[in-house]
Scaffold this active site. Structure first.
Site, PDB file in Angstrom:
ATOM      1  N   TYR A 212     -23.626  -0.907  -5.697  1.00 34.18           N
ATOM      2  CA  TYR A 212     -22.627  -1.141  -4.778  1.00 34.18           C
ATOM      3  C   TYR A 212     -22.909  -2.172  -3.631  1.00 34.18           C
ATOM      4  O   TYR A 212     -22.459  -2.032  -2.355  1.00 34.18           O
ATOM      5  CB  TYR A 212     -22.027   0.132  -4.361  1.00 34.18           C
ATOM      6  CG  TYR A 212     -21.393   0.994  -5.325  1.00 34.18           C
ATOM      7  CD1 TYR A 212     -20.527   0.771  -6.299  1.00 34.18           C
ATOM      8  CD2 TYR A 212     -22.309   2.104  -5.901  1.00 34.18           C
ATOM      9  CE1 TYR A 212     -20.048   1.361  -7.215  1.00 34.18           C
ATOM     10  CE2 TYR A 212     -21.746   2.994  -6.908  1.00 34.18           C
ATOM     11  CZ  TYR A 212     -20.862   2.541  -7.662  1.00 34.18           C
ATOM     12  OH  TYR A 212     -20.284   3.251  -8.798  1.00 34.18           O
TER      13      TYR A 212
ATOM     14  N   GLY B  75     -21.431   9.768 -10.911  1.00 35.68           N
ATOM     15  CA  GLY B  75     -21.451  10.624  -9.608  1.00 35.68           C
ATOM     16  C   GLY B  75     -22.683  11.038  -9.154  1.00 35.68           C
ATOM     17  O   GLY B  75     -22.852  11.792  -8.161  1.00 35.68           O
TER      18      GLY B  75
ATOM     19  N   ARG C 113     -24.204   4.560 -10.085  1.00 33.44           N
ATOM     20  CA  ARG C 113     -25.460   4.397  -9.048  1.00 33.44           C
ATOM     21  C   ARG C 113     -26.869   4.823  -9.300  1.00 33.44           C
ATOM     22  O   ARG C 113     -27.879   4.551  -9.135  1.00 33.44           O
ATOM     23  CB  ARG C 113     -24.997   5.334  -7.834  1.00 33.44           C
ATOM     24  CG  ARG C 113     -25.588   5.135  -6.601  1.00 33.44           C
ATOM     25  CD  ARG C 113     -25.446   6.117  -5.358  1.00 33.44           C
ATOM     26  NE  ARG C 113     -23.735   6.331  -5.403  1.00 33.44           N
ATOM     27  CZ  ARG C 113     -22.947   5.798  -4.329  1.00 33.44           C
ATOM     28  NH1 ARG C 113     -23.699   5.046  -3.533  1.00 33.44           N
ATOM     29  NH2 ARG C 113     -21.798   5.901  -4.461  1.00 33.44           N
TER      30      ARG C 113
ATOM     31  N   CYS D 176     -19.505 -12.086  12.944  1.00 35.30           N
ATOM     32  CA  CYS D 176     -18.775 -12.051  13.821  1.00 35.30           C
ATOM     33  C   CYS D 176     -17.798 -10.615  13.937  1.00 35.30           C
ATOM     34  O   CYS D 176     -16.602 -10.586  13.632  1.00 35.30           O
ATOM     35  CB  CYS D 176     -17.614 -13.158  14.052  1.00 35.30           C
ATOM     36  SG  CYS D 176     -17.211 -13.294  15.524  1.00 35.30           S
TER      37      CYS D 176
ATOM     38  N   GLU E 161     -21.053   8.724 -17.456  1.00 37.45           N
ATOM     39  CA  GLU E 161     -20.836   7.336 -17.149  1.00 37.45           C
ATOM     40  C   GLU E 161     -21.706   7.129 -15.725  1.00 37.45           C
ATOM     41  O   GLU E 161     -21.046   6.839 -14.718  1.00 37.45           O
ATOM     42  CB  GLU E 161     -19.319   7.081 -16.730  1.00 37.45           C
ATOM     43  CG  GLU E 161     -18.253   7.171 -17.954  1.00 37.45           C
ATOM     44  CD  GLU E 161     -17.056   7.156 -17.552  1.00 37.45           C
ATOM     45  OE1 GLU E 161     -16.123   6.266 -18.285  1.00 37.45           O
ATOM     46  OE2 GLU E 161     -16.615   7.370 -16.266  1.00 37.45           O
ATOM     47  N   PRO E 162     -23.030   7.304 -15.793  1.00 41.71           N
ATOM     48  CA  PRO E 162     -23.656   7.009 -14.531  1.00 41.71           C
ATOM     49  C   PRO E 162     -23.539   5.528 -14.020  1.00 41.71           C
ATOM     50  O   PRO E 162     -23.806   4.776 -15.084  1.00 41.71           O
ATOM     51  CB  PRO E 162     -25.090   7.488 -14.787  1.00 41.71           C
ATOM     52  CG  PRO E 162     -25.180   7.396 -16.226  1.00 41.71           C
ATOM     53  CD  PRO E 162     -23.774   7.826 -16.824  1.00 41.71           C
TER      54      PRO E 162
END
Ligand SMILES: Cc1ncc(COP(=O)(O)O)c(C=O)c1O
Ligand SMILES: N[C@@H](CCCC[NH3+])C(=O)O
Length: 427
Positions: free
Chosen positions: A386, A244, A289, A357, A286-287
């Site tokens: 992500y 996080g 990002r 579209c 648990e990194p």
């Protein structure tokens, strides 16, 4: 942003001229810096693993998982956390050491559980009682005893986008602390023969700049460790505190060094454990990002430029929602530069539109840029996490290639999809 420079008029990333990369590989193009990932992993080792005894770090693969990424993470000495059969399959195919893999998910299917059991995944983070029974019976059928953690919902609100907050009371993730559900779960885990309960896991949310949610959750979890020791005689050996940790996207973001979070987590665990007279469990982080987010950029080529007099200038690029759903989904913002016009003054205001579209396929509103031309190359920064992992084929648009840059060299790690690839499963 680290690892970037301007040489002549051009934007360089990881020692490579992004204008040349766009020409060589085509666009849209995901560019990932191996140097940057390795620097982050080094920080994990120096400021967490080597600083505190009995700790482990696993990279959250959902942020960006390819075979090459698995190989880099293995060399860097971290584990990997996975959340699906596809991610388990990827780590297997990469030859990643399975004892260093942690399997998450709020509704793991029987097939996914079988894959994990057969391949000896190191830890399974059990989300609910249904899964505990399912896992135990699958493990029994394969004659195995699986090491597990229980995912706990710590009941902590984190200050982030609603869609990426996970630790609050009303959450689809984990076992709630209300009622006696966790006591029952622990008793059942101790009673059954094919799982071994090692401890607990929590994850409060993503893209956080403040450590207060982690601190609150740790306090709640250490109290739970004490309660469970007293009430059911369970001794916690492992505490997984999730990821996080936030990164820089745009001005106003205030990312912190890893140890702002990990020191706070470790000191709180030490203080709370000594308060209750508990031994300190192994601590895991648990990194996702934080390891790979700023290690990536996306390159686009400008096509149409549409001026609506007195209203707005729409600049169309050759990608959009399929390679970056985050803009539409979370209203995510990015820094953007024109790779081939770094020396020019920014006197124009434009909106960057994706090619889908879909009216919501806007990658960036009101961007200040130099005078733009068709063929200019745009760089979206901080797209390492992500983006590739959340990409889709909406509008039957092939997914971009991914290249890795390292000290001025570049190599292809994921080929660009072709139209044939899009139809490969169609009958
Ligand atoms: C269980 C778990 N671990 C780790 C992560 C990684 O999060 P982040 O990428 O914010 O570090 C997530 C995603 O939020 C998660 O759900
Ligand atoms: N997909 C989210 C992060 C999800 C974190 C996983 N629980 C994002 O792009 O910000």
């Amino acid at each position: 942003m680290k690892g970037t420079e301007i040489i002549g008029n051009n934007f360089y990333f990881g020692g490579c001229d992004t204008v040349k990369l766009a020409k060589k590989y085509g666009t849209p193009l995901y560019v990932i810096s191996e140097d940057y990932i390795c620097e982050r992993c080094k920080e994990v080792r120096e400021d967490f693993l080597n600083k505190y005894e009995n700790t482990r770090a696993v990279y959250a693969g959902k942020a960006f998982l390819t075979l090459e990424m698995c190989r880099i993470i293995e060399r860097e000495g971290l584990g990997i956390d996975v959340v699906s059969g596809g991610e388990i399959y990827t780590v297997i195919k990469a030859g990643f050491p399975m004892e260093k893999v942690i399997f998450h998910g709020n509704n793991k299917t029987i097939d996914e559980i079988e894959l994990a059991v057969k391949n000896n995944v190191g830890r399974i983070v059990v989300d609910n009682l249904y899964e505990l029974d399912l896992l135990n019976s699958v493990a029994q059928a394969h004659g195995k005893k699986m090491k597990i953690l229980f995912r706990i919902t710590p009941g902590v609100d984190s200050h982030t986008h609603k869609y990426i907050s996970t630790g609050q009371v009303d959450s689809k993730f984990g076992i709630p602390l209300k009622g006696n559900i966790i006591n029952e779960a622990i008793k059942r885990a101790i009673d059954v023969s094919n799982v071994e309960l090692m401890g607990f896991h929590f994850h409060v949310g993503s893209q956080l700049f403040d450590n207060s949610s982690h601190i609150k959750a740790v306090k709640t979890l250490v109290k739970l460790m004490n309660d469970m020791k007293e009430e059911v005689g369970f001794i916690t050996k492992e505490l997984n505190t999730g990821g996080g940790f936030g990164i820089y996207y745009v001005k106003g973001d205030t990312p912190k060094p890893l140890n702002y979070f990990t020191d706070a987590i470790m000191h709180t665990i030490q203080d709370e454990c000594s308060k209750y007279g508990l031994s300190i469990p192994q601590v895991i982080i648990e990194p996702g990002r934080w390891i790979v987010g700023e290690a990536g950029i996306t390159l686009y080529t400008i096509g149409s430029i549409k001026k609506i007099p007195g209203v707005r200038v729409y600049v169309g690029v050759d990608g959009g929602f399929p390679d970056n759903p985050r803009s539409a989904l979370y209203d995510a913002k990015y820094e953007v530069v024109v790779a081939n016009k770094m020396d020019k003054e920014k006197n124009n205001l434009v909106t960057i539109a994706g090619k889908c579209c879909e009216s919501g396929d806007i990658l960036r509103y009101d961007l200040k840029v130099p005078s733009l031309d068709t063929g200019d190359i745009l760089v979206f920064k901080s797209t390492g996490a992500y983006h590739y992992s959340m990409a889709s084929n909406y509008n039957k648009i092939p997914r971009p290639a991914v290249i890795m840059v390292k000290k001025g060299t570049d190599r292809l790690i994921v080929k660009r999809e072709t139209y044939e690839d899009l139809l490969r499963n169609e009958l």
